[in-house]
Write an enzyme that holds these catalytic residues in place. Sequence first.
Site, short mmCIF file in Angstrom:
data_model
loop_
_atom_site.label_atom_id
_atom_site.label_comp_id
_atom_site.label_asym_id
_atom_site.label_seq_id
_atom_site.Cartn_x
_atom_site.Cartn_y
_atom_site.Cartn_z
N ARG A 122 0.82 -1.23 0.00
CA ARG A 122 0.00 0.00 0.00
C ARG A 122 0.84 1.27 0.00
O ARG A 122 0.39 2.33 0.41
CB ARG A 122 -0.99 0.00 1.17
CG ARG A 122 -1.99 -1.13 1.12
CD ARG A 122 -2.99 -1.05 2.26
NE ARG A 122 -3.98 -2.12 2.14
CZ ARG A 122 -3.82 -3.35 2.66
NH1 ARG A 122 -2.70 -3.62 3.31
NH2 ARG A 122 -4.76 -4.26 2.52
N LYS A 144 1.12 11.08 -10.63
CA LYS A 144 0.18 10.22 -11.34
C LYS A 144 0.92 8.98 -11.80
O LYS A 144 1.95 9.08 -12.47
CB LYS A 144 -0.40 10.93 -12.56
CG LYS A 144 -1.70 11.64 -12.35
CD LYS A 144 -2.23 12.09 -13.72
CE LYS A 144 -3.56 12.78 -13.61
NZ LYS A 144 -4.07 13.15 -14.95
N GLU A 186 5.21 18.26 -24.73
CA GLU A 186 4.68 18.57 -23.40
C GLU A 186 5.25 19.89 -22.87
O GLU A 186 4.61 20.55 -22.05
CB GLU A 186 4.99 17.43 -22.43
CG GLU A 186 4.18 16.16 -22.67
CD GLU A 186 2.73 16.26 -22.21
OE1 GLU A 186 2.36 17.30 -21.61
OE2 GLU A 186 1.97 15.31 -22.44
N LYS A 228 3.98 22.80 -13.76
CA LYS A 228 3.31 21.58 -13.30
C LYS A 228 3.37 21.47 -11.78
O LYS A 228 2.42 21.04 -11.15
CB LYS A 228 3.91 20.34 -13.96
CG LYS A 228 3.12 19.09 -13.58
CD LYS A 228 3.36 17.91 -14.47
CE LYS A 228 2.37 16.80 -14.11
NZ LYS A 228 2.60 15.57 -14.90
N GLU A 238 -6.54 15.83 -8.99
CA GLU A 238 -7.27 16.26 -10.18
C GLU A 238 -8.76 16.45 -9.93
O GLU A 238 -9.63 15.88 -10.60
CB GLU A 238 -7.05 15.29 -11.34
CG GLU A 238 -7.40 15.91 -12.70
CD GLU A 238 -7.02 15.00 -13.87
OE1 GLU A 238 -7.93 14.53 -14.54
OE2 GLU A 238 -5.82 14.79 -14.09
N ARG A 242 -5.90 20.82 -11.86
CA ARG A 242 -4.95 19.93 -12.52
C ARG A 242 -5.45 19.47 -13.88
O ARG A 242 -4.65 19.09 -14.75
CB ARG A 242 -4.66 18.72 -11.62
CG ARG A 242 -3.61 17.79 -12.20
CD ARG A 242 -3.13 16.77 -11.19
NE ARG A 242 -2.11 15.92 -11.78
CZ ARG A 242 -1.23 15.19 -11.08
NH1 ARG A 242 -1.27 15.21 -9.77
NH2 ARG A 242 -0.34 14.45 -11.70
N ASN A 246 -4.39 18.36 -19.12
CA ASN A 246 -4.87 17.43 -20.14
C ASN A 246 -5.07 18.10 -21.50
O ASN A 246 -5.64 17.48 -22.41
CB ASN A 246 -6.19 16.79 -19.70
CG ASN A 246 -6.00 15.82 -18.56
OD1 ASN A 246 -4.98 15.15 -18.45
ND2 ASN A 246 -6.99 15.76 -17.67
N HIS A 249 -4.85 16.11 -24.68
CA HIS A 249 -4.72 14.70 -24.33
C HIS A 249 -5.96 13.85 -24.63
O HIS A 249 -5.84 12.64 -24.77
CB HIS A 249 -4.35 14.57 -22.85
CG HIS A 249 -2.91 14.86 -22.58
ND1 HIS A 249 -2.33 16.06 -22.91
CD2 HIS A 249 -1.92 14.11 -22.02
CE1 HIS A 249 -1.06 16.04 -22.56
NE2 HIS A 249 -0.79 14.87 -22.03
N HIS A 253 -4.73 10.79 -26.57
CA HIS A 253 -4.78 9.42 -26.05
C HIS A 253 -5.57 8.51 -26.99
O HIS A 253 -5.23 7.32 -27.14
CB HIS A 253 -5.43 9.41 -24.66
CG HIS A 253 -4.50 9.84 -23.58
ND1 HIS A 253 -4.91 10.06 -22.28
CD2 HIS A 253 -3.16 10.10 -23.58
CE1 HIS A 253 -3.87 10.42 -21.54
NE2 HIS A 253 -2.81 10.46 -22.31
N HIS A 265 4.28 9.50 -27.62
CA HIS A 265 3.22 10.24 -26.93
C HIS A 265 3.15 11.69 -27.42
O HIS A 265 2.07 12.21 -27.71
CB HIS A 265 3.51 10.21 -25.43
CG HIS A 265 2.59 11.06 -24.60
ND1 HIS A 265 1.28 10.71 -24.33
CD2 HIS A 265 2.79 12.26 -23.98
CE1 HIS A 265 0.73 11.64 -23.57
NE2 HIS A 265 1.62 12.59 -23.36
#
Length: 361
Positions: A122, A144, A186, A228, A238, A242, A246, A249, A253, A265
């Site tokens: 965990r 993330k 990016e 960032k 998010e 945040r 995206n 994206h 994606h 990417h």
Amino acid sequence: MSDTTVIPVHGTDGMRDYEVLVGRGILDAVADRLPPRAEKVLIVHAPPLAERAERLREQLSERYQVLLAEIPDAEGAKRVEVAAFCWQILGQTDFTRSDAIIGLGGGATTDLAGFVAATWLRGVAVVQIPTTVLGMVDAAVGGKTGINTAEGKNLVGAFWAPRAVVCDLELLEGLSRNEILAGYAEVVKAGFIAEPGILELVEADAQRATDPTTPEFRRAVELAIAMKARVVGEDFTEQGLREILNYGHTLGHAIEHAERYQWRHGAAIAIGMMFAAELSRLTRHLSDDAVDRHRRILDSLDLPTSYPAGRWPTLLASMRRDKKARGALMRFIVLDDIARPTVLQGPDESLLFSAYQEIAS
């Protein structure tokens, strides 16, 4: 360490504070960023970085028992079978919650290493050492983590902050020009949504702005990381701000999924940003000049800005499944102007189609 830029990331939503270090020849800082009680360290790396991982292992071996986990390169790393391989190593070597993982590689490697760290017992400590432009400005910063499934990208994951991110710019010098430019997508995304100074660096001299040995490159990277850091410091999980990260994206994606993750990417995100700009022109009255500025900058970086017209039905189906959707409503980050992002929720599909026609080839 005298020439090291330290960018703080302030914790929120239960996230710990940590720092992003940017400089040249700064890998000696890694040992001091590991947990003081750690006894074992697992270095997760892709095959091209085997020699670098071995040197890091030797560097750390006086203080720790260091193990290596070689994983597939690029998006091939982000599969549950690869995570299970890492869990097996951790289990067989009795890794405890006091021990640590190092992610050494590009964005896919740091995503996978972070996910393994978040899920083992965990949560164990992770220090990220990104070795690509994409990893430095995006994937390794922000906590993330995730893996892909057959249904889409990053659909399984966790928010798990690293103890530190060490961005040694010397690690970029062996990369191909195409690799650097793909990751730079990016960087310019940060320019479009929050830091116009990045765009000005590219417009002044795209060659110098994308050369890892120049002050202009370092400045652009530091601006992107600092942007960032501010955003994730305010909204780690998010819930609001945040989401602006995206930009480009949602369609990007979908393109990656359509291309079976064989595309870089950044190339997919470049097309996604061009689509988002066209959608912004239709829905937010973004100026023609701002849209044309997107195309000029992306063209100057040799990044794609169009995609085949006949692929629209496939892309639309993928966007409907995207993790950024809320219920049945698709969500897009769009611009009121450069550095003024906002959320567009549930646009009519005819608007999406019209925007896609502007980038269709």
